[in-house]
Design an enzyme around this catalytic site. Structure first.
Site, PDB file in Angstrom:
ATOM      1  N   TYR A 109       1.323   2.410  -0.030  1.00  0.00           N
ATOM      2  CA  TYR A 109       1.941   3.716  -0.235  1.00  0.00           C
ATOM      3  C   TYR A 109       1.749   4.216  -1.664  1.00  0.00           C
ATOM      4  O   TYR A 109       1.708   5.425  -1.899  1.00  0.00           O
ATOM      5  CB  TYR A 109       3.422   3.670   0.138  1.00  0.00           C
ATOM      6  CG  TYR A 109       3.634   3.702   1.633  1.00  0.00           C
ATOM      7  CD1 TYR A 109       3.670   4.902   2.318  1.00  0.00           C
ATOM      8  CD2 TYR A 109       3.774   2.518   2.356  1.00  0.00           C
ATOM      9  CE1 TYR A 109       3.852   4.940   3.691  1.00  0.00           C
ATOM     10  CE2 TYR A 109       3.958   2.542   3.728  1.00  0.00           C
ATOM     11  CZ  TYR A 109       3.989   3.749   4.396  1.00  0.00           C
ATOM     12  OH  TYR A 109       4.159   3.773   5.757  1.00  0.00           O
ATOM     13  N   GLU A 153       9.183   0.290   8.998  1.00  0.00           N
ATOM     14  CA  GLU A 153       8.096  -0.636   9.321  1.00  0.00           C
ATOM     15  C   GLU A 153       8.500  -2.090   9.073  1.00  0.00           C
ATOM     16  O   GLU A 153       8.110  -2.986   9.835  1.00  0.00           O
ATOM     17  CB  GLU A 153       6.852  -0.266   8.522  1.00  0.00           C
ATOM     18  CG  GLU A 153       6.221   1.034   9.018  1.00  0.00           C
ATOM     19  CD  GLU A 153       5.383   1.758   7.976  1.00  0.00           C
ATOM     20  OE1 GLU A 153       4.935   1.103   6.997  1.00  0.00           O
ATOM     21  OE2 GLU A 153       5.173   2.978   8.128  1.00  0.00           O
TER      22      GLU A 153
END
Length: 414
Positions: free
Chosen positions: A98, A140
């Protein structure tokens, strides 16, 4: 929740950012793949990049997320993110990725909007990105924990135990573990990712619904051969589906992820409607198989639309599963009904496009849809017109999700 200093900045700049998101996401992917070309080769779907649909989906998701932060500042829009998180988990995305994405995305905003991106604006949109990213990371992490694997460790080799032709353009592949252990359970409606090495060395990934209920011995996927548009580089033949059709044989090994996906049929006794078109039948087969194996007594209405009887993958199995459910209703439409029986599982076959207008629906029905977006939009509209609660309509999209984001606030500006 956005900070007090960022909220008015995002509210003021959202129209400009949303209106430029297509250009921003195009710049983002260019920057990302220039920096890390292996991501395009081995993680991102090259066909979706060529067609622009992945760019559209990302633009819609960012705009929708930002709009919800502005309009509902006390909420975290996890419902929007759940579908994305399941897809990421099926790809083995990890938290450290990310930072890379955020750097290139925010740099792309500056590239497209130029001097309009003041330090204050940049800080506010950095906050939007990290609220979204951290929420995804948290979801997640929960998905990986429930799957019983370390972050990103979703892949393993599975053996093809059987291959069966299903209609004109589909084959089903039965998969088993190479260590002889039982396959993991999954929710009826979920999918797995399959990674295939192509002639140019790329390892492309596609998702395929598990098309039979879990039996603790094998999984089954059904692969439709994707046909491109002649002369259109943006719509080539499916490179992964074509490879599997041409080369996947019994005894071969496939790299397969753990099961993921948020379209799951829950247990219970409330009425359900399962509506599919084309290869969208696959998650519905798993749901029907589960209902039959558990001797479910809940009211079930099944709708399917296809080009023709020959194109209807798993046609006989589809009818047989409906026939095993007491009182289940089956409604089938073929655009070309030549060669179709007059009835399937005791219910008439119709010619043309599916039309659920006037279809009797028991009170409290929950609907599950899978198929091309025009089909699902039409069916959803007909169900809402019949009085079904919008919250009772769930769907699965094969490929980038261009539906949910297009219907959320401000996403249309992208």
């Amino acid at each position: 929740m956005l900070s007090a200093q960022s909220l008015p900045v995002v509210r003021a700049t959202l129209p400009a950012v949303a209106g430029s998101l297509d250009a921003i996401t195009a710049a983002f992917y260019r920057r990302l793949f220039d920096d890390r070309p292996e991501l395009l080769r081995d993680l991102f779907n090259r066909a979706n990049q060529a067609s622009g649909t992945q760019r559209q989906a990302l633009a819609g998701a960012v705009a929708a997320f930002a709009a919800l932060l502005v309009e509902r500042p006390g909420e975290r829009p996890d419902a929007l993110l759940g579908r994305i998180a399941h897809k990421h988990a099926s790809l083995g995305v990890t938290a450290d990725q990310y930072a890379l994405v955020g750097r290139h995305l925010l740099d792309a905003v500056g590239e497209v909007l130029g001097d309009a991106v003041t330090p204050q604006v940049a800080a506010a949109w950095r906050e939007v990105y990290w609220l979204m990213a951290n929420a995804l990371v948290a979801i997640e992490a929960g998905l990986y924990a429930r799957a019983g694997v370390a972050e990103g460790d979703v892949w393993r080799e599975m053996e093809i135990a059987g291959r069966t032709r299903q209609g004109d353009d589909a084959v089903s592949l039965t998969l088993r573990r190479t260590d002889g252990l039982p396959t993991e359970p999954f929710g009826p409606g979920q999918y797995v990712s399959v990674q295939v090495e192509l002639p140019d060395g790329a390892r492309q990934i596609r998702q395929y619904s598990l098309s039979a209920a879990p039996d603790r011995k094998t999984w089954r996927i059904t692969v439709k051969r994707e046909r491109g548009t002649t002369g259109s580089p943006a719509r080539p033949d499916g490179e992964v589906s074509g490879r599997l059709h041409a080369h996947a044989r019994e005894g071969d090994l496939l790299r397969v992820s753990r099961p993921f996906g948020d379209l799951v049929l829950p247990d219970g006794d409330s009425p359900v409607l399962l509506a599919s078109a084309g290869i969208g039948v696959t998650p519905m087969l798993a749901m029907l198989d589960h209902l039959a194996l558990t001797s479910a007594r809940r009211p079930v209405t099944v709708v399917h639309a296809d080009r023709s009887p020959a194109a209807h993958a798993h046609r006989e199995e589809h009818a047989e599963l409906v026939g095993r459910l007491p009182g289940a209703a089956f409604h089938v439409w073929y655009e070309d009904a030549a060669g179709a029986p007059d009835a399937v599982a005791g219910h008439p076959v119709r010619q043309g496009r599916a039309d659920l207008t006037g279809l009797p629906l028991p009170a409290g029905t929950t609907a599950y849809l899978c198929g091309p977006l025009p089909f699902m939009r039409a069916v959803r509209g007909q169900l809402l017109a019949a009085g079904l609660d919008p919250a009772a309509v769930h769907y699965e999209v094969f490929g980038p999700d261009l539906w949910r984001t297009a219907e959320l606030p401000a996403a249309g500006a992208a």
